[in-house]
Design a protein around this motif. Structure first.
Motif, PDB file in Angstrom:
ATOM      1  N   ILE A   2     -10.646   7.238  -8.252  1.00 38.95           N
ATOM      2  CA  ILE A   2      -9.531   7.508  -7.349  1.00 38.95           C
ATOM      3  C   ILE A   2      -9.786   8.833  -6.633  1.00 38.95           C
ATOM      4  O   ILE A   2     -10.060   9.853  -7.261  1.00 38.95           O
ATOM      5  CB  ILE A   2      -8.195   7.542  -8.106  1.00 38.95           C
ATOM      6  CG1 ILE A   2      -7.924   6.156  -8.686  1.00 38.95           C
ATOM      7  CG2 ILE A   2      -7.063   7.979  -7.176  1.00 38.95           C
ATOM      8  CD1 ILE A   2      -6.683   6.055  -9.520  1.00 38.95           C
ATOM      9  N   VAL A   3      -9.717   8.775  -5.303  1.00 39.77           N
ATOM     10  CA  VAL A   3      -9.968   9.934  -4.447  1.00 39.77           C
ATOM     11  C   VAL A   3      -8.689  10.258  -3.687  1.00 39.77           C
ATOM     12  O   VAL A   3      -8.065   9.374  -3.109  1.00 39.77           O
ATOM     13  CB  VAL A   3     -11.109   9.638  -3.447  1.00 39.77           C
ATOM     14  CG1 VAL A   3     -11.336  10.826  -2.523  1.00 39.77           C
ATOM     15  CG2 VAL A   3     -12.383   9.264  -4.187  1.00 39.77           C
ATOM     16  N   GLN A  10      -4.026   8.544  -1.612  1.00 33.22           N
ATOM     17  CA  GLN A  10      -5.106   8.245  -2.536  1.00 33.22           C
ATOM     18  C   GLN A  10      -5.761   6.915  -2.188  1.00 33.22           C
ATOM     19  O   GLN A  10      -5.107   5.997  -1.699  1.00 33.22           O
ATOM     20  CB  GLN A  10      -4.576   8.150  -3.965  1.00 33.22           C
ATOM     21  CG  GLN A  10      -4.048   9.453  -4.518  1.00 33.22           C
ATOM     22  CD  GLN A  10      -3.475   9.255  -5.906  1.00 33.22           C
ATOM     23  OE1 GLN A  10      -2.533   8.507  -6.091  1.00 33.22           O
ATOM     24  NE2 GLN A  10      -4.057   9.929  -6.889  1.00 33.22           N
ATOM     25  N   TRP A  11      -7.077   6.825  -2.497  1.00 34.25           N
ATOM     26  CA  TRP A  11      -7.862   5.607  -2.293  1.00 34.25           C
ATOM     27  C   TRP A  11      -8.654   5.343  -3.561  1.00 34.25           C
ATOM     28  O   TRP A  11      -9.111   6.279  -4.224  1.00 34.25           O
ATOM     29  CB  TRP A  11      -8.844   5.792  -1.133  1.00 34.25           C
ATOM     30  CG  TRP A  11      -8.220   5.738   0.203  1.00 34.25           C
ATOM     31  CD1 TRP A  11      -8.208   4.674   1.064  1.00 34.25           C
ATOM     32  CD2 TRP A  11      -7.500   6.773   0.876  1.00 34.25           C
ATOM     33  NE1 TRP A  11      -7.522   5.005   2.212  1.00 34.25           N
ATOM     34  CE2 TRP A  11      -7.077   6.283   2.114  1.00 34.25           C
ATOM     35  CE3 TRP A  11      -7.154   8.083   0.539  1.00 34.25           C
ATOM     36  CZ2 TRP A  11      -6.340   7.039   3.021  1.00 34.25           C
ATOM     37  CZ3 TRP A  11      -6.427   8.832   1.431  1.00 34.25           C
ATOM     38  CH2 TRP A  11      -6.031   8.310   2.657  1.00 34.25           C
ATOM     39  N   THR A  12      -8.854   4.069  -3.862  1.00 35.07           N
ATOM     40  CA  THR A  12      -9.753   3.663  -4.941  1.00 35.07           C
ATOM     41  C   THR A  12     -11.095   3.313  -4.317  1.00 35.07           C
ATOM     42  O   THR A  12     -11.148   2.521  -3.375  1.00 35.07           O
ATOM     43  CB  THR A  12      -9.196   2.434  -5.688  1.00 35.07           C
ATOM     44  OG1 THR A  12      -7.919   2.765  -6.227  1.00 35.07           O
ATOM     45  CG2 THR A  12     -10.113   2.023  -6.812  1.00 35.07           C
ATOM     46  N   VAL A  51     -14.181   7.652   3.308  1.00 33.47           N
ATOM     47  CA  VAL A  51     -13.275   7.353   2.190  1.00 33.47           C
ATOM     48  C   VAL A  51     -12.230   6.334   2.637  1.00 33.47           C
ATOM     49  O   VAL A  51     -11.976   5.347   1.941  1.00 33.47           O
ATOM     50  CB  VAL A  51     -12.592   8.634   1.657  1.00 33.47           C
ATOM     51  CG1 VAL A  51     -11.459   8.300   0.694  1.00 33.47           C
ATOM     52  CG2 VAL A  51     -13.610   9.545   0.996  1.00 33.47           C
ATOM     53  N   ARG A  52     -11.665   6.536   3.808  1.00 36.01           N
ATOM     54  CA  ARG A  52     -10.638   5.605   4.318  1.00 36.01           C
ATOM     55  C   ARG A  52     -11.229   4.215   4.576  1.00 36.01           C
ATOM     56  O   ARG A  52     -10.588   3.209   4.315  1.00 36.01           O
ATOM     57  CB  ARG A  52     -10.031   6.156   5.603  1.00 36.01           C
ATOM     58  CG  ARG A  52      -9.247   7.435   5.414  1.00 36.01           C
ATOM     59  CD  ARG A  52      -8.680   7.897   6.762  1.00 36.01           C
ATOM     60  NE  ARG A  52      -8.267   9.279   6.718  1.00 36.01           N
ATOM     61  CZ  ARG A  52      -8.866  10.276   7.363  1.00 36.01           C
ATOM     62  NH1 ARG A  52      -9.921  10.050   8.128  1.00 36.01           N
ATOM     63  NH2 ARG A  52      -8.407  11.503   7.265  1.00 36.01           N
ATOM     64  N   GLU A  56      -9.855   1.487  -0.945  1.00 40.81           N
ATOM     65  CA  GLU A  56      -8.627   0.696  -0.887  1.00 40.81           C
ATOM     66  C   GLU A  56      -7.468   1.663  -1.100  1.00 40.81           C
ATOM     67  O   GLU A  56      -7.377   2.311  -2.146  1.00 40.81           O
ATOM     68  CB  GLU A  56      -8.658  -0.367  -1.984  1.00 40.81           C
ATOM     69  CG  GLU A  56      -7.472  -1.283  -1.995  1.00 40.81           C
ATOM     70  CD  GLU A  56      -7.435  -2.208  -0.785  1.00 40.81           C
ATOM     71  OE1 GLU A  56      -6.322  -2.518  -0.346  1.00 40.81           O
ATOM     72  OE2 GLU A  56      -8.505  -2.608  -0.289  1.00 40.81           O
ATOM     73  N   PRO A  57      -6.567   1.801  -0.112  1.00 41.01           N
ATOM     74  CA  PRO A  57      -5.476   2.765  -0.288  1.00 41.01           C
ATOM     75  C   PRO A  57      -4.527   2.344  -1.403  1.00 41.01           C
ATOM     76  O   PRO A  57      -4.228   1.162  -1.573  1.00 41.01           O
ATOM     77  CB  PRO A  57      -4.766   2.768   1.065  1.00 41.01           C
ATOM     78  CG  PRO A  57      -5.231   1.560   1.790  1.00 41.01           C
ATOM     79  CD  PRO A  57      -6.508   1.108   1.165  1.00 41.01           C
TER      80      PRO A  57
END
Length: 92
Positions: A2-3, A10-12, A51-52, A56-57
């Protein structure tokens, strides 16, 4: 993994994407060390866009612990310098 992008969410991301992110992180670190502010902003934008694009958000109401925290798109070179570890923003 998770970022979190500060101020956005956050995104996975799958571990398989970290080679691309690490390449951008290395470029960002070199631009910071060289004082290339234009290059720094360009590469920071590319890193956050990756990242985007690759991640996956997570829903806005989800509060998962972030394993990696990245600066906001409008962060200054000095703000990011304070966030850096020995390996840059992304360990490894």
């Amino acid at each position: 993994m998770i970022v979190r992008i500060m101020g956005e969410g956050q995104w996975t991301l799958a571990d398989s994407h970290f080679a691309e992110l690490n390449k951008l992180d290395d470029e960002l670190l070199a631009e910071m060390e060289g004082g290339d502010e234009d290059g720094f902003h360009r590469t920071l934008g590319a890193l956050l866009d990756a990242v985007r694009r690759l991640g996956e958000p997570l829903p806005d109401d989800s509060l998962e612990p972030s394993e990696l925290i990245l600066p906001a798109p409008d962060a200054s070179l000095e703000e990011v310098r304070e966030m850096l570890g020995d390996d840059g923003l992304i360990p490894g």
